[in-house]
Scaffold this active site. Structure first.
Site, PDB file in Angstrom:
ATOM      1  N   LEU A 180       0.837  -1.192   0.000  1.00  0.00           N
ATOM      2  CA  LEU A 180       0.000   0.000   0.000  1.00  0.00           C
ATOM      3  C   LEU A 180       0.879   1.251   0.000  1.00  0.00           C
ATOM      4  CD1 LEU A 180      -2.600  -1.181   2.661  1.00  0.00           C
ATOM      5  CD2 LEU A 180      -2.900  -1.120   0.194  1.00  0.00           C
TER       6      LEU A 180
ATOM      7  N   ASP B 206      -8.186   6.312  10.170  1.00  0.00           N
ATOM      8  CA  ASP B 206      -7.457   6.456   8.910  1.00  0.00           C
ATOM      9  C   ASP B 206      -7.003   5.076   8.452  1.00  0.00           C
ATOM     10  OD1 ASP B 206      -7.627   9.268   8.876  1.00  0.00           O
ATOM     11  OD2 ASP B 206      -5.953   9.400  10.286  1.00  0.00           O
ATOM     12  N   LEU B 207      -7.648   4.546   7.458  1.00  0.00           N
ATOM     13  CA  LEU B 207      -7.431   3.175   7.013  1.00  0.00           C
ATOM     14  C   LEU B 207      -5.961   2.893   6.744  1.00  0.00           C
ATOM     15  CD1 LEU B 207      -8.646   0.464   6.118  1.00  0.00           C
ATOM     16  CD2 LEU B 207      -8.880   1.441   3.817  1.00  0.00           C
ATOM     17  N   ASP B 208      -5.422   1.875   7.420  1.00  0.00           N
ATOM     18  CA  ASP B 208      -4.056   1.398   7.219  1.00  0.00           C
ATOM     19  C   ASP B 208      -2.999   2.480   7.435  1.00  0.00           C
ATOM     20  OD1 ASP B 208      -4.861  -1.206   6.633  1.00  0.00           O
ATOM     21  OD2 ASP B 208      -5.180  -0.721   4.514  1.00  0.00           O
ATOM     22  N   GLU B 209      -3.340   3.528   8.178  1.00  0.00           N
ATOM     23  CA  GLU B 209      -2.390   4.613   8.411  1.00  0.00           C
ATOM     24  C   GLU B 209      -2.174   4.874   9.897  1.00  0.00           C
ATOM     25  OE1 GLU B 209      -3.270   8.136   6.210  1.00  0.00           O
ATOM     26  OE2 GLU B 209      -3.612   7.076   4.322  1.00  0.00           O
TER      27      GLU B 209
END
Length: 282
Positions: free
Chosen positions: A194, A224-227
Site C-alpha cells: 500500500l 485512517d485506514l491502514d495509516e
C-alpha cells in the site's frame, strides 16, 4: 517479590529520571530494565522501567508513591502488574496463517497471553478455535447491519475483559466509530504494497510490476485506514524468477512474524504512542 512495568511520558525537563527512581528506591524496588527516549522534535520524554518490589508493595502503593513526581512533571503514566496474564481477542477471516502463528507462540510461551475469543465473519476458523478450546464467535458482515455487527464485536471484547484486539488478517474495514473506541488497543497487519497495489490480488499486481522487495506492517487501528501508528515492519527481497504464489508464501511468513512481534511489544508495555508515531522500546 512482585514485578511491575511503569511507562511514562511528559514534556522533557531535568530531573525526571532521578525523581522517578528515587521514589522507587524508597519503596525498596529493584530496577531490572530501563529505557528512555527524548523526542527532540516534540520535546516529549518517554520512559519504560521494569522493576521488582517487595510483596507488601502493591500497584496502588506504587501509584501513591509516584504521585508527587507525576504531578510535578505532569506525566501520563501506566503501571502494569506482570503477574496478570493479558487477555486477547483475535479477529480473522479466511486467511489463517497469522492466527495459527499467534496461537503457536502463545502455546510455547514466547507470547504471554490468553486468547479470550476468536471472532470471524466466516466459518473457516471454527475448527481451529475448537481445537484450542477457545470460544468462537461468527458475526457475518452485512452492509446494512455493519453497526449491529460491530456492537456484537465490542460486546465480546467487553465481556471477556480483553486487553488487546488483534486483527489477524481480518478482511473487513472497521468503522470510524469502532476504530476510535478501540484506539490504542487494536493491532492490524497488512502487506506493505500500500498504497501502490490496493484491493484484490495485491501480490499478483506486484508480480506484474516486477517488485524486488515485499513486506508487512503492523500498526494500531485508527479511523485512517491502514495509516495508524506503526509498531513493527519487515521486508524481504524477491526476484523475477518467483511466481505470484511464491510471493504470497513469502508474504504469509512475514505477516505472521511481524504481527507476533507487534503483539509481543504491546503486551510487554514496550510501545508508547507519540502522536502519529510510536516509541518502541526493545
Amino acid at each position: 517479590m512482585s514485578d511491575f512495568i511503569l511507562t511514562l511520558s511528559c514534556t522533557d525537563r531535568p530531573g525526571i529520571v532521578a525523581g522517578v527512581t528515587t521514589e522507587l528506591f524508597g519503596l525498596g524496588a529493584n530496577i531490572a530494565e530501563s529505557n528512555q527516549f527524548w523526542d527532540r522534535d516534540t520535546g516529549k520524554f518517554f520512559m519504560r522501567i521494569a522493576f521488582t518490589a517487595p510483596d507488601a508493595v502493591g500497584k496502588e502503593a506504587v501509584e501513591r508513591a509516584l504521585t508527587p513526581v507525576v504531578e510535578r512533571y505532569e506525566m501520563k503514566t501506566m503501571i502494569a502488574d506482570t503477574a496478570r496474564v493479558p487477555r486477547v481477542v483475535i479477529m480473522v477471516s479466511k486467511f489463517d496463517h497469522a492466527l495459527l502463528h499467534l496461537l503457536y507462540q502463545i502455546k510455547v510461551g514466547w507470547l504471554r497471553a490468553e486468547v479470550a475469543a476468536i471472532i470471524s465473519n466466516h466459518e473457516d476458523a471454527r475448527s481451529i478455535a475448537e481445537a484450542e478450546g477457545v470460544p468462537f464467535y461468527i458475526f457475518p458482515v452485512e452492509k446494512e447491519q455493519k453497526a449491529e455487527q460491530e456492537e456484537k464485536v465490542l460486546a465480546v471484547v467487553k465481556e471477556t475483559g480483553a486487553d488487546l484486539v488483534v486483527l489477524a488478517r481480518y478482511m473487513q474495514i472497521l468503522s470510524d466509530t469502532l476504530a476510535t473506541r478501540l484506539y490504542g488497543k487494536a493491532i492490524n497487519i497488512h502487506h506493505s504494497f500500500l498504497p501502490s497495489f490496493k484491493g484484490a490480488r495485491p501480490y499478483h499486481q506486484a508480480h506484474e510490476r516486477g517488485v524486488k522487495i515485499i513486506g508487512a506492517t503492523a500498526h494500531y487501528v485508527t479511523p485512517d485506514l491502514d495509516e495508524g501508528p506503526i509498531i513493527e515492519q519487515e521486508t524481504a527481497r524477491v526476484t523475477h524468477a518467483m511466481s505470484p504464489d511464491d510471493l504470497i508464501a513469502v508474504g504469509r511468513d512475514i505477516e505472521s512474524r511481524v504481527l507476533a512481534r507487534a503483539v509481543k511489544s504491546h503486551l510487554e508495555s514496550r510501545v508508547m504512542l507519540n502522536g502519529h508515531k510510536t516509541v518502541v522500546f526493545g
